[in-house]
Design an enzyme around this catalytic site. Structure first.
Site, PDB file in Angstrom:
ATOM      1  N   CYS A   1       0.964  -1.169  -0.207  1.00 56.46           N
ATOM      2  CA  CYS A   1       0.044  -0.025  -0.056  1.00 56.46           C
ATOM      3  C   CYS A   1       0.919   1.109  -0.042  1.00 56.46           C
ATOM      4  O   CYS A   1       1.573   1.427  -0.924  1.00 56.46           O
ATOM      5  CB  CYS A   1      -0.829  -0.123   1.155  1.00 56.46           C
ATOM      6  SG  CYS A   1      -2.469   0.964   0.785  1.00 56.46           S
TER       7      CYS A   1
ATOM      8  N   GLU B   1      -2.842  -8.904   2.584  1.00 56.00           N
ATOM      9  CA  GLU B   1      -3.191  -9.235   4.052  1.00 56.00           C
ATOM     10  C   GLU B   1      -4.620  -9.436   4.168  1.00 56.00           C
ATOM     11  O   GLU B   1      -5.170  -9.398   5.277  1.00 56.00           O
ATOM     12  CB  GLU B   1      -2.320  -8.890   4.997  1.00 56.00           C
ATOM     13  CG  GLU B   1      -2.729  -7.571   5.362  1.00 56.00           C
ATOM     14  CD  GLU B   1      -2.358  -6.194   4.408  1.00 56.00           C
ATOM     15  OE1 GLU B   1      -1.860  -6.535   3.131  1.00 56.00           O
ATOM     16  OE2 GLU B   1      -2.499  -4.974   4.740  1.00 56.00           O
TER      17      GLU B   1
ATOM     18  N   HIS C   1      -4.003  -4.764  -0.947  1.00 56.07           N
ATOM     19  CA  HIS C   1      -3.569  -5.307   0.444  1.00 56.07           C
ATOM     20  C   HIS C   1      -3.865  -6.979   0.557  1.00 56.07           C
ATOM     21  O   HIS C   1      -4.922  -7.248   0.837  1.00 56.07           O
ATOM     22  CB  HIS C   1      -4.661  -4.778   1.704  1.00 56.07           C
ATOM     23  CG  HIS C   1      -4.364  -3.345   2.065  1.00 56.07           C
ATOM     24  ND1 HIS C   1      -3.352  -3.021   2.964  1.00 56.07           N
ATOM     25  CD2 HIS C   1      -4.829  -2.196   1.712  1.00 56.07           C
ATOM     26  CE1 HIS C   1      -3.332  -1.767   3.157  1.00 56.07           C
ATOM     27  NE2 HIS C   1      -4.221  -1.299   2.297  1.00 56.07           N
TER      28      HIS C   1
END
Lengths: 208, 249
Positions: free
Chosen positions: A81, A190, A188
Site C-alpha cells: 500500500c 493481507e 492489501h
C-alpha cells in the site's frame, strides 16, 4: 536473526500483516532496529496514512539508510500500500515529496486520471490483470479480486517491472510491481482473503 | 460499473452479537468472533463491528475481541461505537481493525473528522450517519438512533466528505431491522452529491432488496439475512451474479 522483518515505524497495520504471515506459517519480527533490518533476508515495508508523514518517520529512524544498506547486501524488499508507493522516486500527495527512489516512477493522484468519475478513494475488490511482459506473478491470478483502498497510485517508468494492473477511471493503473529484489502491492494481500494470502506466499517464496 | 461489496454488519452489545429493530429492541445472536470467522469463511467482503452501547455508556468494550477476530479474518474490518479520540482510533487500529466508524463524536465536534483523517489517513476514517426520514428531508441521529442532531443528512454527509472522511456508512434507522427493503430514495438523494464511497445499511431482508439497491450502491451492509441463516453468503453472492450484480466470489 529473523529472516523476515516488518518495519515498525508507526504507519503500518503491522498486526494484520503479521497475522497473515502467521496464517501461512511464516514467522516475522516487527522492528525498527538498524542491525536487525540490514541483516534480514526480506524487509516488509507496510504503510497507511500520508506519504509525506510516513517518509518523514522512516527518515527520522534512519530506516531509509537501513533499507538501502540491506539491499546492497542482497536483502529483498516488499512494500504494501503506502509502503509500495514509498519505493518510488516521488509522490505528489500534499506537494511533491521524495520517496525512497528504489523504483523508477512517480506516485500520482487518482483524481488526475479519473475520466470515468469513479469514487475516490478507490475502495473495494478489483480484478487484477497480469502483465505478461513481467510474468513473475502467476497468470492464474489473472482476473482474481483483491482489496484496494487508496487515493494515489504509482506510475512505474519501466512497464516491464509492473506485474499487475487494474482498470480505474477509464485507464489501467499499476497495482503491483515485481523485480528481482523488490516487490510492491497497491492492494492489501493481507486483507484479500485466500487469493491475497496465496499472492503473499508466492511472492515470499519468489523473493527468498 | 464497479462491483459492489457485500458487508456483514455485526452489532455488538457486551460480548454478544445482537440484532435490533430500528436500532432498538435487541435480540442476542451469538459470539462475535465465531460469527465473523464463519462469515469470512463463507466469503464475506468486509465486516463491521458496531458496538451499539459504547457511545451511550461512554465506554469501550469492543477492543478485546477485535484482536481475536482480526488474527484470523483476512478481509477488512471496520469498528464503530464509542470512538471519540485519536487514542481510541489508534487503539482499535493497532488491535487489527482497518477502519473506524465515527458518528456521535463527529456530530459533537465535526473537526474531529479532520483531525482524524490528517493524523491517521482518510482511508481509515468512516463517518457513520444514522438517518431518519421526516416529511421532506432526512435528519442525522446519534447515540445509536436515539438522539436528534438537527442536521440534514445530505448536508452533513457533504460536510463529512469535506472534512476528510474516506467513506460513509449510511444507515436508515426507519428501515433497520425490519427486513422490508432499503431506503433507496435516501441513497439516490445522496449518492450524486458525494464522491467518496458509500456503505448503505438497513432493511435488507431478501435478495431482491440487494438487487434493487445495487445499481446505486458501492457497498451494502447486511445483518438479519445472514444472522438468521436465511442465506449462505457464498450462495447468496452466486445468486446475485446470476441477476447481473457484480460481486466478488
Amino acid at each position: 536473526m529473523s529472516d523476515i522483518v516488518i518495519l515498525d515505524y508507526g504507519y503500518g497495520n503491522l498486526f494484520s500483516i503479521k497475522s497473515s504471515l502467521n496464517e501461512l506459517g511464516i514467522s516475522a519480527l516487527c522492528t525498527k532496529q538498524f542491525d536487525k533490518i540490514i541483516n534480514a533476508k526480506l524487509i516488509i515495508l507496510p504503510g497507511v496514512g500520508s506519504f509525506y508523514q510516513a517518509m518523514k518517520a522512516v527518515e527520522k529512524l534512519h530506516l531509509d539508510t537501513a533499507i538501502k544498506k540491506a539491499l546492497k547486501k542482497k536483502s529483498k524488499i516488499l512494500g504494501i500500500c503506502l509502503g509500495y508507493q514509498m519505493l518510488f522516486e516521488q509522490s505528489e500527495e500534499f506537494g511533491i515529496n521524495k520517496g525512497l527512489g528504489l523504483i523508477k516512477g512517480k506516485v500520482i493522484s487518482l483524481n488526475k486520471i479519473n475520466k470515468s468519475r469513479n469514487r475516490i478513494p478507490n475502495v473495494g475488490w478489483r480484478p487484477i490483470l497480469i502483465n505478461k511482459n513481467n510474468n513473475i506473478l502467476a497468470e492464474s491470478f489473472n482476473g482474481k479480486m483483491v482489496y484496494f483502498v487508496h487515493s494515489f497510485v504509482p506510475r512505474a517508468t519501466v512497464e516491464k517491472e509492473v506485474s499487475s494492473f487494474i482498470k480505474f477511471g477509464g485507464t489501467k493503473i499499476h497495482s503491483s510491481i515485481h523485480t528481482n529484489n523488490i516487490v510492491g502491492f497497491q492492494f492489501h494481500p493481507e486483507k484479500s482473503g485466500n487469493v491475497g494470502l496465496q499472492i503473499l506466499k508466492d511472492t515470499i517464496d519468489y523473493l527468498i | 460499473m464497479h462491483n459492489i461489496r457485500i458487508i456483514a454488519r455485526l452489532d455488538i452489545k457486551g460480548d454478544k452479537v445482537v440484532k435490533g429493530i430500528n436500532l432498538e429492541g435487541i435480540r442476542k445472536i451469538g459470539n462475535p468472533k465465531e460469527i465473523a470467522l464463519n462469515y469470512y469463511t463463507q466469503g464475506i467482503d468486509e465486516i463491521i463491528y458496531m458496538d451499539v452501547v459504547a457511545s451511550l455508556y461512554e465506554r469501550n468494550t469492543i477492543t478485546k475481541f477485535i484482536k481475536d477476530a482480526a488474527s484470523k479474518i483476512f478481509v477488512p474490518l471496520t469498528v464503530g461505537g464509542g470512538i471519540r479520540s485519536l487514542n481510541d482510533i489508534r487503539n482499535v487500529l493497532n488491535n487489527g481493525a482497518d477502519k473506524v466508524a465515527i458518528n456521535t463524536a463527529a456530530i459533537k465536534n465535526p473537526n474531529f473528522i479532520k483531525e482524524a483523517s490528517n493524523a491517521i489517513g482518510s482511508q481509515s476514517i468512516v463517518v457513520s450517519i444514522e438517518a431518519k426520514k421526516h416529511t421532506n428531508y432526512w435528519e442525522a441521529y446519534y447515540d445509536n438512533g436515539r438522539e436528534k442532531s438537527g442536521l440534514d443528512v445530505i448536508n452533513w454527509a457533504q460536510k463529512a466528505q469535506e472534512l476528510g472522511a474516506g467513506e460513509l456508512l449510511i444507515t436508515s434507522v426507519d428501515k433497520e431491522g425490519l427486513e422490508k427493503g432499503m431506503d433507496i430514495d435516501l441513497l439516490v438523494a445522496i449518492r450524486d452529491k458525494i464522491k467518496i464511497p458509500i456503505i448503505f445499511s438497513g432493511g435488507v431482508g431478501n435478495i431482491e432488496h440487494v438487487n434493487e439497491t445495487a445499481p446505486y450502491a458501492d457497498a451494502i451492509a447486511v445483518a438479519s439475512l445472514f444472522h438468521y441463516n436465511k442465506e449462505k453468503i457464498n450462495e447468496f453472492k452466486k445468486k446475485l451474479i446470476k441477476k447481473g450484480i457484480e460481486v466478488r466470489i
